[in-house]
Design an enzyme around this catalytic site. Structure first.
Site, PDB file in Angstrom:
ATOM      1  N   ASP A  64       0.927  -1.013  -0.257  1.00 60.12           N
ATOM      2  CA  ASP A  64      -0.325   0.274  -0.262  1.00 60.12           C
ATOM      3  C   ASP A  64       0.847   1.191  -0.133  1.00 60.12           C
ATOM      4  O   ASP A  64       2.610   1.646   0.515  1.00 60.12           O
ATOM      5  CB  ASP A  64      -0.585  -0.217   1.256  1.00 60.12           C
ATOM      6  CG  ASP A  64      -2.177   0.911   1.279  1.00 60.12           C
ATOM      7  OD1 ASP A  64      -2.414   1.642   0.002  1.00 60.12           O
ATOM      8  OD2 ASP A  64      -2.536   0.889   2.134  1.00 60.12           O
ATOM      9  N   ASN A  85     -11.172  -2.745  -5.571  1.00 64.25           N
ATOM     10  CA  ASN A  85     -10.259  -1.372  -6.110  1.00 64.25           C
ATOM     11  C   ASN A  85     -10.944  -1.356  -7.854  1.00 64.25           C
ATOM     12  O   ASN A  85     -10.218  -0.258  -8.257  1.00 64.25           O
ATOM     13  CB  ASN A  85      -8.998  -1.954  -6.316  1.00 64.25           C
ATOM     14  CG  ASN A  85      -8.476  -2.092  -5.149  1.00 64.25           C
ATOM     15  OD1 ASN A  85      -7.295  -2.419  -5.088  1.00 64.25           O
ATOM     16  ND2 ASN A  85      -8.171  -1.438  -4.406  1.00 64.25           N
TER      17      ASN A  85
HETATM   18  C1  IPE Z   1      -5.398  -2.238  -0.053  1.00 66.60           C
HETATM   19  O1  IPE Z   1      -4.797  -1.610  -0.663  1.00 66.60           O
HETATM   20  C2  IPE Z   1      -6.239  -3.515  -1.658  1.00 66.60           C
HETATM   21  C3  IPE Z   1      -4.402  -3.654  -1.843  1.00 66.60           C
HETATM   22  C4  IPE Z   1      -3.224  -3.894  -1.784  1.00 66.60           C
HETATM   23  C5  IPE Z   1      -4.984  -4.355  -3.594  1.00 66.60           C
HETATM   24  P1  IPE Z   1      -6.457  -0.366  -0.908  1.00 66.60           P
HETATM   25  O2  IPE Z   1      -5.414   1.104  -1.296  1.00 66.60           O
HETATM   26  O3  IPE Z   1      -7.051  -0.130  -2.152  1.00 66.60           O
HETATM   27  O4  IPE Z   1      -6.650  -0.443   1.063  1.00 66.60           O
HETATM   28  P2  IPE Z   1      -7.884   1.140   1.319  1.00 66.60           P
HETATM   29  O5  IPE Z   1      -8.765   1.403   0.106  1.00 66.60           O
HETATM   30  O6  IPE Z   1      -6.861   1.812   1.975  1.00 66.60           O
HETATM   31  O7  IPE Z   1      -8.435  -0.118   2.825  1.00 66.60           O
HETATM   32  C1  IPE Z   2      -0.995   0.555  -3.172  1.00 64.14           C
HETATM   33  O1  IPE Z   2      -0.734   1.590  -3.925  1.00 64.14           O
HETATM   34  C2  IPE Z   2      -1.515  -0.826  -4.875  1.00 64.14           C
HETATM   35  C3  IPE Z   2      -2.800  -0.792  -5.264  1.00 64.14           C
HETATM   36  C4  IPE Z   2      -4.081  -0.827  -4.431  1.00 64.14           C
HETATM   37  C5  IPE Z   2      -2.702  -1.445  -6.265  1.00 64.14           C
HETATM   38  P1  IPE Z   2      -1.846   2.545  -3.514  1.00 64.14           P
HETATM   39  O2  IPE Z   2      -2.820   2.714  -4.658  1.00 64.14           O
HETATM   40  O3  IPE Z   2      -3.664   1.772  -2.482  1.00 64.14           O
HETATM   41  O4  IPE Z   2      -1.671   3.634  -2.682  1.00 64.14           O
HETATM   42  P2  IPE Z   2      -2.229   4.854  -1.754  1.00 64.14           P
HETATM   43  O5  IPE Z   2      -2.967   3.716  -0.849  1.00 64.14           O
HETATM   44  O6  IPE Z   2      -3.226   5.841  -2.645  1.00 64.14           O
HETATM   45  O7  IPE Z   2      -1.084   5.737  -1.705  1.00 64.14           O
HETATM   46 MG    MG Z   3      -4.033   2.670  -1.032  1.00 57.15          MG
END
Ligand code: IPE
Ligand code: IPE
Ligand code: MG
Length: 261
Positions: free
Chosen positions: A38, A86
């Site tokens: 994340d 997502n």
């Molecule tokens: C969790 O991250 C999902 C993945 C790492 C694939 P998100 O960024 O989607 O989760 P939330 O929305 O912060 O809970």
């Molecule tokens: C994790 O990084 C990758 C996926 C969930 C695919 P994010 O895209 O959630 O990055 P933040 O949390 O918005 O910084």
């Molecule tokens: Mg995230």
């Protein structure tokens, strides 16, 4: 799992000023480490870049995490790449991620071959774009006979959807008279999850400081140790991985009992 002590030493040569290989107990390496990757978006934003640049940078971290896991001799590394939630992201970002999964996988096949890594996926792959799906199938096929570490990637994965799928399949078998309700036990549920042939994770690492599971492996994480890293995923490296495992090794895992296992 077997590891090469020579390669391990040179991989972690020098330390990063805070942690060294000497801090690790090589007799107590976890079998399965899972990562919620994340913080890609925040990493990009902090640099004035598009979110997609964060995802691209995140691929390098994942490659390093795979290599680190092989060097340490883990049995399984798994990682959360795309959740069932997502899909709510802007279409452009979803398209970019799906494309990135496909191109990355093709590029990394030689690494899997070289390191004897077997690839796995968990999640509902049928909903993926055909190109991505086809490349995943190719990756599975080409790494099928590798018998070193398993690298399992969660794509279009959601724990609740996984549990609903398991319950539905049990209900169908009950209706068909193949299973009696009183025979449904924890194993029967576990066997119907995507992760049926993986051990439960010993250690979960979540990057970017978030203190939540985001619908990840709710069943399988029942007794998993947690490590939240403040690093954003593109900044996660072998040293932070080492710190996570050192922290894990200091824990007293009781599994509800009174003495450490
Ligand atoms: C969790 O991250 C999902 C993945 C790492 C694939 P998100 O960024 O989607 O989760 P939330 O929305 O912060 O809970
Ligand atoms: C994790 O990084 C990758 C996926 C969930 C695919 P994010 O895209 O959630 O990055 P933040 O949390 O918005 O910084
Ligand atoms: Mg995230």
């Amino acid at each position: 799992m077997h590891f090469d002590p020579e390669k391990l030493r040179s991989y972690f040569a020098g330390g990063d000023g805070e942690v060294t290989l000497g801090d690790l107990d090589l007799e107590r390496i976890p079998s399965h480490v899972t990562i919620i990757m994340d913080g890609n978006g925040r990493w990009a934003k902090a640099r004035g870049l598009e979110r997609s640049a964060g995802h691209v940078a995140g691929v390098d971290s994942l490659r390093e995490a795979v290599t680190t896991s092989v060097r340490l001799g883990l049995d399984v590394l798994s990682a959360y790449a795309f959740s069932t939630e997502n899909w709510r992201r802007p279409q452009r970002e979803v398209d970019l991620l799906m494309h990135l999964f496909a191109t990355t996988l093709v590029k990394e096949l030689p690494l899997f071959r070289q390191e004897n890594v077997r690839l796995r996926f968990f999640g509902d792959l049928t909903a993926l774009p055909k190109d991505t799906y086809d490349v995943f199938r190719q990756g599975l096929e080409e790494t099928r006979n590798n018998d070193g570490m398993t690298f399992a990637l969660a794509v279009n994965y959601g724990s609740r959807a996984e549990l609903v799928r398991a319950v539905r399949s049990l209900a169908e078998d009950v209706r068909a008279g193949q299973v009696l309700p009183q025979d449904i036990d924890e194993d029967a549920v576990s066997r119907r999850l995507y992760t049926r042939d993986l051990p439960d994770p010993d250690l979960l690492i979540r990057t970017s400081g978030e203190l939540r599971l985001s619908n990840y492996l709710l069943w399988q994480l029942a007794y998993t140790e947690l490590y939240v890293s403040e690093h954003l995923w593109p900044d996660f490296d072998r040293w932070e991985f080492l710190r996570a495992i050192c922290s894990y090794q200091k824990r007293d895992r009781r599994f509800g009992g009174v003495v450490a296992k």
